[in-house]
Structure formats: structure tokens, C-alpha cells
Design a protein around this motif. Structure first.
Motif, PDB file in Angstrom:
ATOM      1  N   TYR A 165      -3.640  28.535  15.572  1.00 30.99           N
ATOM      2  CA  TYR A 165      -4.844  27.850  15.100  1.00 30.99           C
ATOM      3  C   TYR A 165      -5.624  28.707  14.111  1.00 30.99           C
ATOM      4  CZ  TYR A 165      -3.988  24.827  19.123  1.00 30.99           C
ATOM      5  OH  TYR A 165      -3.411  23.969  20.026  1.00 30.99           O
ATOM      6  N   ARG A 173      -9.472  28.647  11.762  1.00 31.71           N
ATOM      7  CA  ARG A 173     -10.801  28.023  11.706  1.00 31.71           C
ATOM      8  C   ARG A 173     -11.046  27.448  10.324  1.00 31.71           C
ATOM      9  NH1 ARG A 173     -16.777  30.663  13.152  1.00 31.71           N
ATOM     10  NH2 ARG A 173     -17.972  28.797  12.547  1.00 31.71           N
ATOM     11  N   ARG A 220     -11.302  23.717  14.520  1.00 30.26           N
ATOM     12  CA  ARG A 220     -10.089  24.532  14.524  1.00 30.26           C
ATOM     13  C   ARG A 220      -8.920  23.613  14.183  1.00 30.26           C
ATOM     14  NH1 ARG A 220      -7.958  24.517  20.426  1.00 30.26           N
ATOM     15  NH2 ARG A 220      -9.509  23.263  21.524  1.00 30.26           N
ATOM     16  N   LEU A 239     -14.526  23.358  18.040  1.00 32.82           N
ATOM     17  CA  LEU A 239     -14.571  24.809  17.989  1.00 32.82           C
ATOM     18  C   LEU A 239     -15.431  25.382  19.110  1.00 32.82           C
ATOM     19  CD1 LEU A 239     -13.454  27.058  16.119  1.00 32.82           C
ATOM     20  CD2 LEU A 239     -15.585  26.931  14.833  1.00 32.82           C
ATOM     21  N   ALA A 282     -10.225  28.219  20.550  1.00 26.44           N
ATOM     22  CA  ALA A 282     -11.555  28.101  19.950  1.00 26.44           C
ATOM     23  C   ALA A 282     -12.386  29.344  20.263  1.00 26.44           C
ATOM     24  CB  ALA A 282     -12.261  26.852  20.461  1.00 26.44           C
ATOM     25  N   LEU A 327     -11.134  32.189  18.076  1.00 29.75           N
ATOM     26  CA  LEU A 327     -11.557  32.009  16.685  1.00 29.75           C
ATOM     27  C   LEU A 327     -13.033  32.351  16.515  1.00 29.75           C
ATOM     28  CD1 LEU A 327      -9.707  28.673  15.810  1.00 29.75           C
ATOM     29  CD2 LEU A 327      -9.107  30.973  15.051  1.00 29.75           C
ATOM     30  N   GLY A 330      -6.022  34.253  12.774  1.00 33.11           N
ATOM     31  CA  GLY A 330      -6.080  33.061  13.608  1.00 33.11           C
ATOM     32  C   GLY A 330      -5.781  33.382  15.057  1.00 33.11           C
TER      33      GLY A 330
END
Length: 251
Positions: free
Chosen positions: A129, A131, A136, A160, A166, A169, A215
Motif C-alpha cells: 500500500y 499513501r 491508501r 487511512l 493505514a 502509512l 509504503g
């Protein structure tokens, strides 16, 4: 009743001997019709394959007549396709642009094998993933071989504010919550039923050259298989793969 669109763009009057007023900053310039059209595309962001016009317009917050007109333009440029049964689905243009987007990261050659290894070792669905603003994006994914598994489409946009990836991130961008601090300190994040009460996940950060954060890589699966105990058992595998991937990417 549909509200007609009114062209509010007028040419400012210029008085002799006085310069024209400066244009507003780029951040303030908006085209409402474009934003409405993009809202139609966003209606598919949760992975929905097909939508009838009524559903499409409701999700976008538009009158059906407005949605119909905008959809016509999107169809002409390949962003949408309308089936013989009246349903709408994403067309080939988003797929093409998505490929260009992924190519810009130049990660696939290393990320996909890493996800394959994670799936082989954990049996759960793997995902990478990144952002984008306040969302995300699942850039790459590898499905679990098990019949009961989490299904995530590449390119799917998710919140997010919840979910293991999430938290990672946010932790390595601008996160300030305690859970983000924990993700930085221990090097991974675990979520049990945050985004969906039946889904659990484990994720860890991936870095590139000069320690640049790229990521989050992780696995997701049903809570019945991936409870708190199982998640902590899997966490070292995810962290190890994230570190190996980071080294391969130049960290």
C-alpha cells in the motif's frame, strides 16, 4: 428536477491604464463539472464492478440527469463503459493510467516476489500500500490460495484512519496518534476488525534509497484464522520480508 449548469467564467473587464487583476492561486482554481465527473469515477473506488445509473448518481451525489450527461463524456474518453443491460463499469482508460501510475514507482519487480513469499509463508492475502492524500491505495496484491480469503483489487482506495497498513502509512508520514507511535517503535502494526469486523491484518514499513519511506507491505485475512495470537506470530515474518524488500530497493 435537474439544476442546469451555469457558466460562471466571465472575462474580467479591463480599464484603460490599469493592469488586469492577477489570476487566483492554482490551489483555488476549480472546475465544478470536472469534479462532478471525477465523483462518478470515485463511485467505483470501493471495488464495485458495475452500477446502475441510479446507484452511480446516488454515490456521486448528483442528479441522474447530470450523471447521465457526464457519463456520456467519460464513455467517449474510455473512462466508463455502458453495458447492454444499462449498467456502468470502469473502462480501459483508468486501467491504462493505473499501469502508468504503477510504473512510476518502479517497484513491481521486487514487490511482487515479496508478496508471493509472504503468501506462501502465511497463507493469507498479501498487499503493498501507498499513501495518496487521505487514502491508501493497494498498489500490488497477491491473493491467498485458500477458498475463504480477503479479496482486494489492485488500485482499490481505502481509508487511512484504520487498518494495519493505514497505521504504518500514517506512522511514517505525519501520524501523531499513539497507535502510530507504536508502529514506529515496534516496526509493524496489527489491526483486528478495524476496517471490517471479520478482517485482521499485519503490516510493516518498506523503505528505499536514503531511507525514503515507500509504503507498507502486509497480509490480511479472516479473523477466524488471523486473531490476535496468530497476528503476533505472523508479524515477524512480515517484518522480515519488509526489511529484505527495503534492502533490495536500496535502503
Amino acid at each position: 428536477m435537474d439544476i442546469p449548469e451555469v457558466n460562471t467564467e466571465t472575462r474580467p473587464a479591463r480599464r484603460r491604464g490599469r493592469p488586469a487583476s492577477p489570476a487566483p492561486p492554482a490551489a483555488e482554481q476549480r472546475v465544478e463539472a470536472v469534479e462532478r465527473a471525477l465523483a462518478l469515477l470515485e463511485a467505483f473506488a470501493d471495488g464495485t464492478k458495475m452500477l446502475m445509473l441510479a446507484e452511480l448518481s446516488a454515490r456521486a451525489g448528483l442528479y441522474p440527469s447530470t450523471a447521465l450527461r457526464l457519463a456520456g463524456s467519460l464513455i467517449r474518453f474510455g473512462y466508463l463503459v455502458r453495458g447492454s443491460d444499462g449498467t456502468y463499469r470502469l473502462g480501459p482508460t483508468p486501467f491504462r493510467l493505473g499501469g502508468l501510475y504503477r510504473a512510476g514507482f518502479n517497484l513491481a519487480d521486487q514487490v511482487r516476489p515479496a508478496l508471493t513469499r509472504l503468501v506462501e509463508r502465511t497463507g493469507e492475502t498479501g498487499g503493498f500500500y501507498v499513501r495518496e492524500g487521505q487514502r491508501r491505495i493497494c498498489l500490488f496484491r497477491e491473493p491467498s490460495p485458500r477458498p475463504i480469503r480477503l479479496h482486494i483489487e489492485e488500485g482499490a482506495a481505502m481509508p487511512l484512519d484504520r487498518g494495519a497498513s493505514a497505521h504504518v502509512l500514517m506512522a511514517f508520514t505525519d501520524g501523531t496518534l499513539a497507535v502510530h507511535d507504536a508502529a514506529r517503535e515496534v516496526g509493524h502494526a496489527v489491526s483486528i476488525g478495524e476496517r471490517d469486523p471479520e478482517i485482521a491484518a499485519v503490516a510493516a514499513p518498506v523503505f528505499g534509497r536514503d531511507g525514503h519511506f515507500l509504503g507498507a507491505i502486509g497480509v490480511s485475512g479472516p479473523v477466524v484464522r488471523l486473531g490476535a495470537v496468530e497476528a503476533e506470530t505472523i508479524a515477524p515474518l512480515v517484518v522480515a520480508e519488509a526489511r529484505l524488500l527495503s534492502r533490495l530497493l536500496g535502503a
